[in-house]
Design a protein around this motif. Structure first.
Motif, short mmCIF file in Angstrom:
data_model
loop_
_atom_site.label_atom_id
_atom_site.label_comp_id
_atom_site.label_asym_id
_atom_site.label_seq_id
_atom_site.Cartn_x
_atom_site.Cartn_y
_atom_site.Cartn_z
N ASP A 96 0.90 -1.07 0.10
CA ASP A 96 -0.03 -0.14 -0.06
C ASP A 96 0.89 1.17 -0.01
O ASP A 96 1.45 1.69 1.11
N LYS A 97 1.18 1.70 -1.29
CA LYS A 97 2.15 2.91 -1.33
C LYS A 97 1.53 4.16 -0.49
O LYS A 97 2.29 4.95 0.15
N ASP A 98 0.26 4.34 -0.49
CA ASP A 98 -0.39 5.54 -0.01
C ASP A 98 -0.41 5.27 1.64
O ASP A 98 -0.23 6.20 2.45
N GLY A 99 -0.67 4.11 2.01
CA GLY A 99 -0.59 3.90 3.37
C GLY A 99 0.73 4.13 4.02
O GLY A 99 1.08 4.67 5.08
N LEU A 100 1.80 3.57 3.28
CA LEU A 100 3.20 4.07 3.54
C LEU A 100 3.84 5.53 3.35
O LEU A 100 4.29 5.83 4.33
N LEU A 101 3.17 6.20 2.67
CA LEU A 101 3.34 7.63 2.59
C LEU A 101 2.81 8.23 3.67
O LEU A 101 3.09 9.38 4.08
N LYS A 102 1.81 7.84 4.19
CA LYS A 102 0.97 8.34 5.19
C LYS A 102 2.17 8.55 6.57
O LYS A 102 1.66 9.37 7.59
N VAL A 103 2.83 7.52 6.78
CA VAL A 103 3.71 7.19 7.91
C VAL A 103 5.19 7.83 7.51
O VAL A 103 6.04 7.82 8.30
N ALA A 104 5.44 8.35 6.35
CA ALA A 104 6.56 8.50 5.71
C ALA A 104 6.88 10.09 6.26
O ALA A 104 5.66 10.95 6.19
N ASP A 105 7.76 10.35 6.60
CA ASP A 105 8.24 11.71 7.03
C ASP A 105 7.74 12.75 6.11
O ASP A 105 8.55 12.81 5.29
N PRO A 106 6.86 13.73 6.29
CA PRO A 106 6.80 14.77 5.32
C PRO A 106 7.54 15.88 5.31
O PRO A 106 7.61 16.77 4.23
N ASP A 107 8.52 15.78 6.30
CA ASP A 107 9.68 16.80 5.87
C ASP A 107 10.80 16.57 5.14
O ASP A 107 11.81 17.26 4.84
N LEU A 108 10.80 15.25 4.71
CA LEU A 108 11.83 14.63 3.92
C LEU A 108 11.48 14.77 2.43
O LEU A 108 10.43 14.65 1.97
N SER A 109 12.50 15.19 1.68
CA SER A 109 12.23 15.10 0.10
C SER A 109 12.52 13.57 -0.61
O SER A 109 13.12 12.92 0.25
N GLY A 110 11.89 13.31 -1.80
CA GLY A 110 12.20 12.07 -2.31
C GLY A 110 11.51 10.84 -1.58
O GLY A 110 11.75 9.83 -1.67
N ARG A 111 10.24 11.39 -0.59
CA ARG A 111 9.50 10.17 0.01
C ARG A 111 8.96 9.32 -1.12
O ARG A 111 8.97 8.18 -0.69
N GLU A 112 8.40 9.85 -2.00
CA GLU A 112 7.65 8.86 -3.10
C GLU A 112 8.55 7.98 -3.69
O GLU A 112 8.39 6.71 -4.01
N ALA A 113 9.64 8.44 -4.18
CA ALA A 113 10.73 7.52 -4.42
C ALA A 113 11.15 6.66 -3.59
O ALA A 113 11.36 5.41 -3.80
N ALA A 114 11.72 6.99 -2.40
CA ALA A 114 11.82 5.99 -1.38
C ALA A 114 10.90 4.97 -1.09
O ALA A 114 11.04 3.71 -0.70
N VAL A 115 9.73 5.23 -1.02
CA VAL A 115 8.52 4.57 -0.65
C VAL A 115 8.35 3.35 -1.77
O VAL A 115 8.24 2.18 -1.56
N GLY A 116 8.68 4.11 -2.90
CA GLY A 116 8.38 3.19 -4.17
C GLY A 116 9.81 1.90 -4.31
O GLY A 116 9.42 0.84 -4.50
N ARG A 117 10.94 2.52 -3.93
CA ARG A 117 12.10 1.62 -3.74
C ARG A 117 11.78 0.35 -2.78
O ARG A 117 12.10 -0.81 -2.90
N LEU A 118 11.48 0.84 -1.52
CA LEU A 118 10.93 -0.12 -0.54
C LEU A 118 9.80 -1.12 -0.91
O LEU A 118 10.13 -2.22 -0.63
N ILE A 119 8.95 -0.82 -1.58
CA ILE A 119 7.83 -1.53 -1.95
C ILE A 119 8.38 -2.50 -2.99
O ILE A 119 8.16 -3.70 -3.01
N ASP A 120 9.23 -1.99 -4.00
CA ASP A 120 9.79 -2.94 -4.83
C ASP A 120 10.94 -3.84 -4.40
O ASP A 120 10.83 -5.17 -4.77
N GLN A 121 11.57 -3.42 -3.38
CA GLN A 121 12.36 -4.35 -2.64
C GLN A 121 11.43 -5.51 -2.06
O GLN A 121 12.50 -6.50 -1.93
N CYS A 122 10.51 -5.27 -1.54
CA CYS A 122 9.87 -6.34 -0.83
C CYS A 122 8.53 -7.06 -1.64
O CYS A 122 7.97 -7.82 -1.04
N ARG A 123 8.53 -6.60 -2.75
CA ARG A 123 7.55 -7.13 -3.70
C ARG A 123 7.67 -8.71 -3.76
O ARG A 123 8.98 -9.35 -3.84
#
Length: 145
Positions: free
Chosen positions: A49-76
């Motif tokens: 759940d990319k949106d669910g992971l983005l909800k708990v990702a630190d909003p003050d950091l840049s590149g959140r979406e890319a980092a979330v995508g990499r983590l989801i791909d890593q665990c697919r």
């Protein structure tokens, strides 16, 4: 008519309770604890759940979406049966904690990895992304002098 009003009342109460629980656990206001933030991230990762992971990702950091995508791909393709995350507070600061994620049936790098969890004004968030360095970062010390 009374039955319909009773049903509408139950639905309204349930909807309000659901919004409050979701907001406390992983909405824009962050989680109530470092463990809750890490648990929410692990659950979102388990169901991809990319949106669910983005909800708990630190909003003050840049590149959140890319980092979330990499983590989801890593665990697919990983089986999250028995997966867990243990969070321990940092010895350096009370607003910082580190979690160790263990996915016994994970694939590759998803079998075990670390998460950093930080408390912001709005609550606890998982550090996924990079801190903005600003327009002019300070120079580093040269080692070739």
């Amino acid at each position: 008519m009374k039955v319909l009003l009773a049903i509408a009342g139950v639905v309204a109460v349930w909807g309000t309770a659901t919004v409050l629980v979701v907001d406390k656990l992983g909405g824009p206001s962050g989680a109530e604890s470092s463990q809750a933030a890490a648990d929410s991230a692990l659950h979102a990762l388990a169901v991809q759940d990319k949106d669910g992971l983005l909800k708990v990702a630190d909003p003050d950091l840049s590149g959140r979406e890319a980092a979330v995508g990499r983590l989801i791909d890593q665990c697919r393709g990983s089986d999250f049966s028995g997966a867990r995350v243990a969070v321990l507070p940092s010895e350096l600061a009370d607003y910082l904690a580190f979690g160790t994620v263990v996915v016994p049936r994970g694939q590759g790098a998803c079998r075990g990895f670390e998460l950093e969890v930080r408390q912001r004004e709005r609550g606890w968030f998982v550090s996924l992304g990079e801190a903005d360095r600003g327009p002019n970062p300070l120079p580093t010390a040269a080692t070739n002098r």
